[in-house]
Motif scaffolding. Structure first.
Motif, PDB file in Angstrom:
ATOM      1  N   VAL A   1      10.016  -4.896 -24.993  1.00 55.74           N
ATOM      2  CA  VAL A   1       8.562  -4.894 -24.833  1.00 55.74           C
ATOM      3  C   VAL A   1       8.100  -3.461 -24.589  1.00 55.74           C
ATOM      4  N   PRO A   2       6.893  -3.122 -25.019  1.00 51.58           N
ATOM      5  CA  PRO A   2       6.379  -1.771 -24.778  1.00 51.58           C
ATOM      6  C   PRO A   2       6.189  -1.527 -23.275  1.00 51.58           C
ATOM      7  N   VAL A   3       6.583  -0.361 -22.835  1.00 49.23           N
ATOM      8  CA  VAL A   3       6.371   0.029 -21.435  1.00 49.23           C
ATOM      9  C   VAL A   3       5.047   0.776 -21.359  1.00 49.23           C
ATOM     10  N   VAL A   4       4.047   0.095 -20.836  1.00 51.43           N
ATOM     11  CA  VAL A   4       2.699   0.651 -20.740  1.00 51.43           C
ATOM     12  C   VAL A   4       2.239   0.554 -19.284  1.00 51.43           C
ATOM     13  N   ASN A   5       1.163   1.234 -18.977  1.00 45.17           N
ATOM     14  CA  ASN A   5       0.612   1.161 -17.628  1.00 45.17           C
ATOM     15  C   ASN A   5      -0.880   0.866 -17.696  1.00 45.17           C
ATOM     16  N   ARG A   6      -1.210  -0.203 -18.367  1.00 46.40           N
ATOM     17  CA  ARG A   6      -2.591  -0.684 -18.431  1.00 46.40           C
ATOM     18  C   ARG A   6      -2.527  -2.184 -18.567  1.00 46.40           C
ATOM     19  N   PHE A   7      -3.169  -2.892 -17.618  1.00 47.58           N
ATOM     20  CA  PHE A   7      -3.069  -4.341 -17.554  1.00 47.58           C
ATOM     21  C   PHE A   7      -4.456  -4.947 -17.388  1.00 47.58           C
TER      22      PHE A   7
ATOM     23  N   ALA B   1       5.530 -25.433  -2.366  1.00 51.58           N
ATOM     24  CA  ALA B   1       4.766 -24.530  -1.507  1.00 51.58           C
ATOM     25  C   ALA B   1       3.420 -25.137  -1.149  1.00 51.58           C
ATOM     26  N   SER B   2       3.031 -24.949   0.097  1.00 55.69           N
ATOM     27  CA  SER B   2       1.765 -25.504   0.569  1.00 55.69           C
ATOM     28  C   SER B   2       0.727 -24.434   0.864  1.00 55.69           C
ATOM     29  N   GLY B   3       1.169 -23.196   1.094  1.00 51.63           N
ATOM     30  CA  GLY B   3       0.208 -22.156   1.454  1.00 51.63           C
ATOM     31  C   GLY B   3       0.430 -20.843   0.755  1.00 51.63           C
ATOM     32  N   SER B   4       1.252 -20.834  -0.297  1.00 45.41           N
ATOM     33  CA  SER B   4       1.577 -19.592  -0.999  1.00 45.41           C
ATOM     34  C   SER B   4       1.059 -19.622  -2.425  1.00 45.41           C
ATOM     35  N   THR B   5       0.564 -18.486  -2.868  1.00 45.09           N
ATOM     36  CA  THR B   5       0.062 -18.357  -4.228  1.00 45.09           C
ATOM     37  C   THR B   5       0.057 -16.878  -4.581  1.00 45.09           C
ATOM     38  N   SER B   6       0.299 -16.558  -5.839  1.00 42.77           N
ATOM     39  CA  SER B   6       0.285 -15.156  -6.267  1.00 42.77           C
ATOM     40  C   SER B   6      -0.440 -15.039  -7.602  1.00 42.77           C
ATOM     41  N   PRO B   7      -1.765 -15.189  -7.571  1.00 41.97           N
ATOM     42  CA  PRO B   7      -2.534 -15.243  -8.818  1.00 41.97           C
ATOM     43  C   PRO B   7      -2.803 -13.890  -9.469  1.00 41.97           C
ATOM     44  N   ARG B   8      -2.508 -12.778  -8.807  1.00 37.49           N
ATOM     45  CA  ARG B   8      -2.833 -11.489  -9.410  1.00 37.49           C
ATOM     46  C   ARG B   8      -1.606 -10.586  -9.445  1.00 37.49           C
ATOM     47  N   GLY B   9      -1.675  -9.582 -10.298  1.00 45.98           N
ATOM     48  CA  GLY B   9      -0.605  -8.616 -10.408  1.00 45.98           C
ATOM     49  C   GLY B   9      -0.636  -7.595  -9.289  1.00 45.98           C
ATOM     50  N   ILE B  10       0.409  -6.766  -9.256  1.00 45.54           N
ATOM     51  CA  ILE B  10       0.492  -5.711  -8.255  1.00 45.54           C
ATOM     52  C   ILE B  10      -0.564  -4.643  -8.550  1.00 45.54           C
ATOM     53  N   GLU B  11      -1.366  -4.319  -7.558  1.00 42.45           N
ATOM     54  CA  GLU B  11      -2.440  -3.320  -7.639  1.00 42.45           C
ATOM     55  C   GLU B  11      -3.582  -3.750  -8.561  1.00 42.45           C
ATOM     56  N   ASP B  12      -3.776  -5.053  -8.694  1.00 44.52           N
ATOM     57  CA  ASP B  12      -4.960  -5.546  -9.414  1.00 44.52           C
ATOM     58  C   ASP B  12      -6.137  -5.483  -8.441  1.00 44.52           C
ATOM     59  N   TYR B  13      -6.650  -4.276  -8.256  1.00 46.40           N
ATOM     60  CA  TYR B  13      -7.718  -4.075  -7.278  1.00 46.40           C
ATOM     61  C   TYR B  13      -9.031  -4.734  -7.672  1.00 46.40           C
TER      62      TYR B  13
ATOM     63  N   GLY C   1     -10.368 -10.999 -15.677  1.00 45.25           N
ATOM     64  CA  GLY C   1     -10.719 -10.981 -17.100  1.00 45.25           C
ATOM     65  C   GLY C   1     -11.806  -9.999 -17.461  1.00 45.25           C
ATOM     66  N   SER C   2     -12.361  -9.307 -16.477  1.00 45.04           N
ATOM     67  CA  SER C   2     -13.503  -8.432 -16.750  1.00 45.04           C
ATOM     68  C   SER C   2     -13.178  -6.959 -16.556  1.00 45.04           C
ATOM     69  N   ALA C   3     -11.909  -6.637 -16.294  1.00 47.07           N
ATOM     70  CA  ALA C   3     -11.560  -5.245 -16.038  1.00 47.07           C
ATOM     71  C   ALA C   3     -10.076  -5.040 -16.311  1.00 47.07           C
ATOM     72  N   THR C   4      -9.678  -3.781 -16.354  1.00 49.41           N
ATOM     73  CA  THR C   4      -8.270  -3.442 -16.453  1.00 49.41           C
ATOM     74  C   THR C   4      -7.872  -2.655 -15.210  1.00 49.41           C
ATOM     75  N   TYR C   5      -6.578  -2.538 -15.002  1.00 48.56           N
ATOM     76  CA  TYR C   5      -6.071  -1.774 -13.858  1.00 48.56           C
ATOM     77  C   TYR C   5      -4.746  -1.152 -14.244  1.00 48.56           C
ATOM     78  N   ALA C   6      -4.268  -0.233 -13.416  1.00 50.47           N
ATOM     79  CA  ALA C   6      -3.003   0.448 -13.671  1.00 50.47           C
ATOM     80  C   ALA C   6      -2.253   0.590 -12.355  1.00 50.47           C
ATOM     81  N   ASN C   7      -0.958   0.797 -12.470  1.00 49.15           N
ATOM     82  CA  ASN C   7      -0.137   1.048 -11.289  1.00 49.15           C
ATOM     83  C   ASN C   7      -0.135   2.532 -10.952  1.00 49.15           C
TER      84      ASN C   7
END
Length: 249
Positions: A48-54, A122-134, A59-65
């Motif tokens: 897969v391409p190694v990029v830094n734009r997600f 799991a009853s109280g855990s969720t991870s709906p966003r990526g790392i540094e999705d500010y 759905g309305s913005a992009t972010y980077a690490n």
């Protein structure tokens, strides 16, 4: 806030403190991404391409690490090139690479990660966003975990997924409370204000056990190594290790 759960492997917990209190997940959410990737049927040897734009989960913005906030420089050296998903998944959990995490998450999708949490019970855990999705964080979308759910997540993993967690190189918290060379599979997470670790410990002279410790508070300075909160987790781990022969009883 300190949360602790200790359980003989795949048995009921015997130590429980604030097991259902939610904490910011930090990098512990990478375990769910790893499980989702392995269950997806995707060819892990695909490049897969190694990029830094997600794309933000909003759905309305992009972010980077930020490389400054990443504990693993290796994936950054491949920017503009390609890497296999298998290699990226490994760096995600052994060196806690943020960039590799978001590349894996982009391939597998958020729904698959949510399904991993549900399958674990799991009853109280969720991870709906990526790392540094500010942008998502600003919109109120947060990754959360509880100590109880982290143990459930470990218990739900396939042997090959657990095996990858044995390569974790960050051994300053729960691992630091164990005798050198003790076999364990673990994933930790840290930044200023929190330090977590979830692990399966395999003593040679006692039954295996799962331990999850989540700490949120001022002791956590966010450093990779010299962190007072990491030393707190190590002391808790050492105390559990000392009682390892009685956990099953």
């Amino acid at each position: 806030m300190l949360s602790v759960v200790v359980a003989p492997w795949r048995r009921s917990p015997v130590v429980v403190r604030n097991p259902d209190v939610p904490h910011d997940a930090a990098s512990t959410m990478k375990v769910a991404v790893l499980a989702a990737l392995h269950r997806s049927g995707i060819d892990l040897d695909a490049q897969v391409p190694v990029v830094n734009r997600f794309t933000s989960v909003t759905g309305s913005a992009t972010y980077a690490n930020s490389i400054a906030h990443d504990s693993d420089p290796a994936p950054w050296e491949l920017l503009g090139a390609t890497a296999s998903l298998r290699w990226l998944a490994g760096r995600m959990v052994t060196h806690s690479s943020n960039l590799a995490t978001n590349l894996c998450l982009a391939e597998v999708g958020h729904d698959a990660v949510a399904r991993v949490w549900r399958q674990a019970g799991a009853s109280g855990s969720t991870s709906p966003r990526g790392i540094e999705d500010y942008p998502a964080r600003a919109a109120g979308v947060h990754n959360r975990v509880t100590a109880g759910d982290l143990v459930r997540l470990l218990e739900s993993l396939e042997p090959e997924v657990l095996g990858q967690l044995e390569g974790n190189v960050h051994r300053v918290d729960v691992a630091a409370g164990l005798p050198p060379g003790t076999r364990m599979a673990s994933k930790n997470g840290w930044f200023p204000g929190l330090r977590h670790c979830a692990a399966v410990v395999h003593p040679q002279d006692a039954e295996s056990y799962a331990i999850a410790v989540c700490y949120t508070g001022p002791l956590a300075n966010g450093h990779d190594v010299d962190d007072p909160a990491a030393r707190l987790l190590a002391r808790i781990s050492a105390r559990v290790w000392a009682g390892r022969h009685t956990l099953a009883g």
